[in-house]
Scaffold this motif. Structure first.
Motif, short mmCIF file in Angstrom:
data_model
loop_
_atom_site.label_atom_id
_atom_site.label_comp_id
_atom_site.label_asym_id
_atom_site.label_seq_id
_atom_site.Cartn_x
_atom_site.Cartn_y
_atom_site.Cartn_z
N ARG A 181 0.86 -1.19 0.00
CA ARG A 181 0.00 0.00 0.00
C ARG A 181 0.88 1.23 0.00
O ARG A 181 1.96 1.25 0.61
CB ARG A 181 -0.96 0.00 1.19
N ILE A 227 -6.74 -0.93 -5.52
CA ILE A 227 -7.77 -0.46 -4.59
C ILE A 227 -7.40 0.96 -4.19
O ILE A 227 -6.27 1.20 -3.74
CB ILE A 227 -7.85 -1.35 -3.33
N SER A 228 -8.33 1.88 -4.37
CA SER A 228 -8.14 3.24 -3.89
C SER A 228 -8.87 3.37 -2.56
O SER A 228 -10.04 3.01 -2.45
CB SER A 228 -8.68 4.26 -4.90
N ARG A 229 -8.17 3.88 -1.56
CA ARG A 229 -8.76 3.97 -0.21
C ARG A 229 -8.54 5.35 0.39
O ARG A 229 -7.43 5.89 0.36
CB ARG A 229 -8.12 2.93 0.71
N SER A 234 -8.79 7.02 4.09
CA SER A 234 -8.82 6.57 5.47
C SER A 234 -8.58 7.75 6.41
O SER A 234 -7.94 8.75 6.02
CB SER A 234 -7.75 5.50 5.70
N TYR A 271 -12.54 3.86 6.77
CA TYR A 271 -12.10 4.07 5.39
C TYR A 271 -13.22 3.72 4.42
O TYR A 271 -14.19 3.03 4.74
CB TYR A 271 -10.84 3.25 5.08
N ASP A 331 -13.38 2.32 0.32
CA ASP A 331 -12.57 1.75 -0.76
C ASP A 331 -13.31 1.79 -2.09
O ASP A 331 -14.54 1.76 -2.14
CB ASP A 331 -12.24 0.29 -0.46
N TRP A 374 -12.71 -0.65 -5.45
CA TRP A 374 -11.95 -1.76 -6.03
C TRP A 374 -12.11 -1.71 -7.56
O TRP A 374 -13.21 -1.85 -8.09
CB TRP A 374 -12.46 -3.10 -5.51
#
Length: 760
Positions: free
Chosen positions: A575, A618-620, A622, A631, A633, A635
């Protein structure tokens, strides 16, 4: 003379006037019916304005109870929001915290539905009989016209003797006999399929019956008549002697009769009444009803608040009239008490005249009056009575009364024109309108933001009602021309996920409580979560990832991570904290929080673990520095890095020397540093030899295939000696990348097409 009104000066009684020289108001008990009104002239008093009003709420949950009656909190959160202001207002933080601590209560919140009714149908006479003045025979054949003539007298006698409406009888005869052309009709004048015998006469015909669940055909006796009129008249008797049909006898509204005859089980067709109505209206069969039934009907076209007045428009057609009579409109409240009457001169209605040309009065029976709207009438039901009378004071004397169904002055409707998030400013832009008859004297207009999932008020805002001429053109509701509202609300995490409702409230209290009327708009959930992977490619020995991700729930989640995930092995590979980049293009298309700052870009060394498996980005967002915590996400679709391309540029045999050139680029060549060219005898299916080569620079390949690992260093150039035994054989060149010096181990091959060789 029918349908004529003499020109004369309108006369009104000398009473106390409150709203104008032609208006008379009564507060004493009154009972109006078709014969008399018990309120007399000496009982008339002026209507007072000190009527106690109560809160009128259209909400599905009690807002005050849902917030534990926290009036102080509501007052504290009250803000003045000027329509069109650039700065947004914020939610009440205390209310937000309390809402966040509550569980989800309701996943299907209620919301207001339009309450807008401006018409009323009469109670005491034919409802909606508006057929043509005479039969409509356009398009009918001579057979059809002769058939109608053959049943006319019988249909009228069916009414006179048994009370069966002629228009319905005629429509049934048309449908059930096929305009008199069925076998029963042509052989026995039996238009309705009634079994048995008539005056001892019958005809035997085959008919389908159901016995024990089985459909069979049998021969049965059906009544036979001398002519069609006998059949129609006997049909009336048939309905009269069967008690199940007694509810439709002597009814003068054809729609009522068709509805009842279907409900009583006359036919099993679920559209039987609809079919009868269509025939009646298509051929103007109500003309036969008017030949036998006395006309006393009408319609209220409008009873609504327009500006500061109640407009009442409609018509009353009647046979009980002559030109010496006066036409009065009387208004009763919800308790049947008369509070207003006035004489009308007549508002000519050509449409009514066309429908009822033989009535003693029809076209001149129109009326169009305005009554001042006051707080006394807010929310009240009004019943209109139209009266023809010889008396100049409007008391009954000859003529007929026509009572219309009550109409309540509780129109309450609205529209949320916009409730969307402005990605550039981070505000929710709320615009719409709300008009309500009960808003009179409620001068404080609030917009309330309500969490419908948790039954909690999040804030209320005093707004300035804006002009809405467009609404006033369509809706006759008090205050429609000044019903607009506009509010900018700063987006808050509390708004993400739950069902958020906008409530428009008119109140007589500065804090928005007191007497009020609400309109609850349909809820909206701010859960937009969108993204796009613009590129997910290998460039040289690096993996390039670019795209965007915008989510309403990303508010206050300031750490933006890109996670590389092996979907084949269900394992996170790494990540990476990235800086969210500007994406004005996204903000133009999507009204999602953070859309204008939703971009990301990442470059990674291409890892052998990425080759072959399904790899996901995956963009997260948080709220935790390590990417955990709270968070949201997105996908993206997985991708498998299996690009494997090549080309044999030259394959030249001179004597026993083979010279080959070409290129081979493969994603899975990563960590496979040994490049081999293998000579393979495709004729005998055996490897002849292999030779390690240097990978050469191929900028041309990189330009055409920029997204394959090692594309820029994919070339090869090799010369080798061929054994003469290979003469005439098909030879294939194989390019191989391997992690072993002998060319075995983990490897990726590219097989070029075979070439037949000639060795001299």
């Amino acid at each position: 003379m029918k349908n004529k009104k003499q020109s004369r000066i309108k006369i009104v009684l000398p009473v106390l006037f409150t709203f104008g020289a032609s208006l008379m108001f009564f507060q004493a008990d009154a009972q109006a019916d078709s014969t008399q009104t018990t309120t007399s002239a000496n009982q008339q008093v002026a209507l007072t304005a000190n009527v106690n009003t109560t809160s009128q709420n259209t909400n599905y949950q009690n807002l005050n109870q849902s917030t534990n009656n926290q009036q102080n909190t509501a007052q504290a959160s009250t803000q003045m929001a000027v329509a069109g202001a650039n700065d947004g207002v914020s939610l009440n933080e205390q209310a937000v915290q309390q809402a966040n601590s509550k569980p989800v209560i309701d996943t299907n919140p209620g919301f207001s539905t339009n309450q807008y009714n401006v018409t009323a149908t009469p109670v005491s006479s034919s409802n909606g009989v508006n057929g043509a003045a005479s039969l409509n025979t356009a398009g009918l054949s001579s057979w059809n016209i002769n058939f109608l003539n053959s049943i006319h007298d019988g249909a009228l006698n069916g009414w006179r003797q048994y009370g069966v409406l002629p228009s319905v009888t005629a429509a049934q005869a048309i449908l059930e006999s096929g305009w008199g052309q069925s076998g029963l009709a042509t052989q026995g004048h039996n238009l309705f399929g009634i079994k048995g015998s008539y005056n001892g006469h019958s005809i035997t015909m085959p008919t389908r019956e159901v016995y024990g669940g089985r459909s069979v055909y049998i021969n049965d006796a059906f009544r036979a008549y001398a002519n069609n009129n006998e059949s129609v008249q006997d049909h009336g008797r048939f309905l009269a002697v069967n008690s199940r049909y007694h509810n439709l006898l002597w009814q003068t509204d054809y729609r009522t009769v068709t509805r009842l005859i279907q409900a009583d089980g006359y036919a099993t067709d679920p559209y039987y009444a609809v079919s009868l109505n269509a025939v009646i209206e298509r051929y103007g069969l109500t003309a036969w009803d008017r030949e036998v039934a006395e006309v006393n009907t009408g319609h209220i076209d409008n009873l609504s608040v327009i500006g500061s007045q109640i407009n009442i428009r409609g018509w009353h057609a009647s046979d009980s009239y002559n030109n010496k009579m006066h036409h009065f409109i009387i208004l009763l409240d919800g308790n049947g008490h008369e509070f207003y009457r006035t004489e009308v001169n007549g508002d000519y209605r050509q449409d009514v005249q066309n429908a009822y040309p033989n009535a003693d009065i029809s076209g001149w029976g129109g009326f169009n009056i305005n009554v001042p709207y006051s707080s006394n009438l807010v929310g009240k039901s009004i019943q209109v009575v139209s009266r023809y009378t010889y008396n100049t004071n409007g008391e009954p004397n000859g003529g007929k009364d026509l009572y219309f169904n009550s109409v309540s002055l509780n129109a309450n409707t609205g529209s949320l024109d916009n409730m969307s998030l402005d990605a550039k400013t981070g505000t929710i832009n709320i615009t719409g309108w709300h008009a309500a008859d009960a808003s009179m004297n409620k001068n404080y207009h609030y917009i309330i933001i309500y969490d419908a999932s948790k039954h909690a008020e999040l804030g209320r805002y005093l707004v300035e009602s804006g002009s809405r001429g467009d609404v006033a053109k369509v809706y006759n509701i008090y205050g429609a021309n000044k019903s607009g509202f506009s509010l900018k609300l700063n987006f808050n995490p509390a708004l993400a996920g739950d069902q958020i409702q906008v409530i428009s409230r008119y109140s007589d209290s500065q804090n928005g409580e007191g007497n009020y009327v609400d309109y609850w708009f349909a809820p909206k959930t701010f859960t937009e979560n969108r993204g796009n992977l613009d590129s997910f490619v290998v460039k040289g020995n690096q993996l390039h990832v670019t795209g965007w991700h915008a989510a309403d729930a990303s508010m206050n989640k300031n750490y933006h991570y890109i996670i590389i995930y092996d979907a084949s092995k269900h394992a996170e590979l790494g990540r990476y904290l990235v800086e969210s980049g500007s994406r004005g293009d996204v903000a133009k298309v999507y009204n999602i929080y953070g859309a204008n700052k939703s971009g990301f870009s990442l470059k990674l060394n291409f890892n052998p673990a990425l080759a072959g498996d399904q790899i996901q980005v995956i963009s997260r967002y948080s709220d935790s520095q390590n990417g955990e915590g709270n968070y949201v996400d997105y996908w993206f679709a997985p991708k498998t890095f299996t690009e494997n391309r090549g080309n044999l540029d030259s394959f030249v045999v001179k004597g026993n020397q083979l010279h080959v050139t070409g290129w081979h680029a493969a994603d899975q060549s990563i960590a496979k540093p040994y490049h081999f060219i293998i000579i393979y005898d495709a004729t005998t299916h055996r490897e002849v030899k292999r030779q390690m080569v240097d990978s050469l620079s191929r900028n041309d390949v990189q330009k055409v295939y920029p997204n394959i690992y090692n594309d820029a260093q994919s070339g090869f150039d090799m010369t080798t000696t061929l054994d003469p035994s290979l003469n005439g054989h098909e030879i294939r060149i194989i390019s191989r990348y391997s992690d072993a010096k002998n060319g075995e181990g983990n490897k990726i091959d590219y097989w070029f097409n075979p070439v037949k060789v000639t060795i001299h």
